[in-house]
Design a protein around this motif. Structure first.
Motif, mmCIF file in Angstrom:
data_model
loop_
_atom_site.group_PDB
_atom_site.id
_atom_site.type_symbol
_atom_site.label_atom_id
_atom_site.label_comp_id
_atom_site.label_asym_id
_atom_site.label_seq_id
_atom_site.Cartn_x
_atom_site.Cartn_y
_atom_site.Cartn_z
ATOM 1 N N ALA A 60 0.835 -1.207 0.000
ATOM 2 C CA ALA A 60 0.000 0.000 0.000
ATOM 3 C C ALA A 60 0.866 1.252 0.000
ATOM 4 O O ALA A 60 0.567 2.232 -0.689
ATOM 5 C CB ALA A 60 -0.920 -0.005 1.216
ATOM 6 N N LEU A 73 2.362 1.765 -3.481
ATOM 7 C CA LEU A 73 1.365 2.317 -4.406
ATOM 8 C C LEU A 73 1.119 3.799 -4.152
ATOM 9 O O LEU A 73 0.876 4.554 -5.084
ATOM 10 C CB LEU A 73 0.059 1.534 -4.298
ATOM 11 N N LEU A 74 1.191 4.207 -2.898
ATOM 12 C CA LEU A 74 1.047 5.641 -2.621
ATOM 13 C C LEU A 74 2.251 6.432 -3.129
ATOM 14 O O LEU A 74 2.113 7.592 -3.515
ATOM 15 C CB LEU A 74 0.857 5.867 -1.125
ATOM 16 N N GLN A 126 1.880 7.429 -6.743
ATOM 17 C CA GLN A 126 0.742 8.290 -7.045
ATOM 18 C C GLN A 126 1.045 9.389 -8.059
ATOM 19 O O GLN A 126 0.200 9.684 -8.902
ATOM 20 C CB GLN A 126 0.207 8.890 -5.751
ATOM 21 N N ARG A 136 -3.623 4.953 -6.033
ATOM 22 C CA ARG A 136 -3.986 5.137 -4.628
ATOM 23 C C ARG A 136 -5.266 4.405 -4.281
ATOM 24 O O ARG A 136 -5.468 4.016 -3.146
ATOM 25 C CB ARG A 136 -4.108 6.609 -4.298
ATOM 26 N N SER A 157 -4.372 1.141 -3.011
ATOM 27 C CA SER A 157 -3.671 1.134 -1.723
ATOM 28 C C SER A 157 -4.632 1.119 -0.550
ATOM 29 O O SER A 157 -4.302 0.590 0.509
ATOM 30 C CB SER A 157 -2.735 2.339 -1.626
ATOM 31 N N TYR A 158 -5.817 1.671 -0.702
ATOM 32 C CA TYR A 158 -6.779 1.696 0.404
ATOM 33 C C TYR A 158 -7.217 0.287 0.830
ATOM 34 O O TYR A 158 -7.198 -0.029 2.020
ATOM 35 C CB TYR A 158 -7.983 2.560 0.062
ATOM 36 N N ALA A 170 -4.251 -1.481 2.617
ATOM 37 C CA ALA A 170 -4.005 -1.009 3.987
ATOM 38 C C ALA A 170 -5.060 -1.567 4.938
ATOM 39 O O ALA A 170 -4.738 -1.962 6.069
ATOM 40 C CB ALA A 170 -4.006 0.513 4.017
#
Length: 87
Positions: free
Chosen positions: A42, A45-46, A49, A56, A59-60, A63
């Motif tokens: 995650a 991936l951020l 961005q 993103r 990534s949510y 996480a």
């Protein structure tokens, strides 16, 4: 192009990892390690961005998955069963 290859490999890795984690013989250490791998993915991936604005959104869930895997590892460590809805 290489960013999409990284995103694709992360999604494939998480899919295969979830399949392995759901087996009944999974110990707490493997759940915890997979939780940290999901949290790290995650974060990666951020970091991507700026190049991939939509990364993103992947990534949510990763996480959130890491918290569930930590809880599942704690439940297995304490000798309790992991509910099917958790993973």
């Amino acid at each position: 192009m290489i960013e999409w290859a990284l995103v694709g490999s992360l999604v494939a890795f998480v899919t295969v990892g979830l399949r392995l984690v759901r087996s009944p013989s999974t110990g707490p250490t493997s759940l915890w390690v997979f939780a940290w791998i999901a949290a790290s993915a995650a974060g990666v991936l951020l970091m991507l961005q700026p190049e991939l604005p939509r990364a993103r959104y992947l990534s949510y869930p990763l996480a959130t998955l890491s918290a569930g895997l930590m809880l599942a590892g704690a439940l297995v460590f304490s000798g309790r069963g992991v509910p099917r809805w958790l993973l």
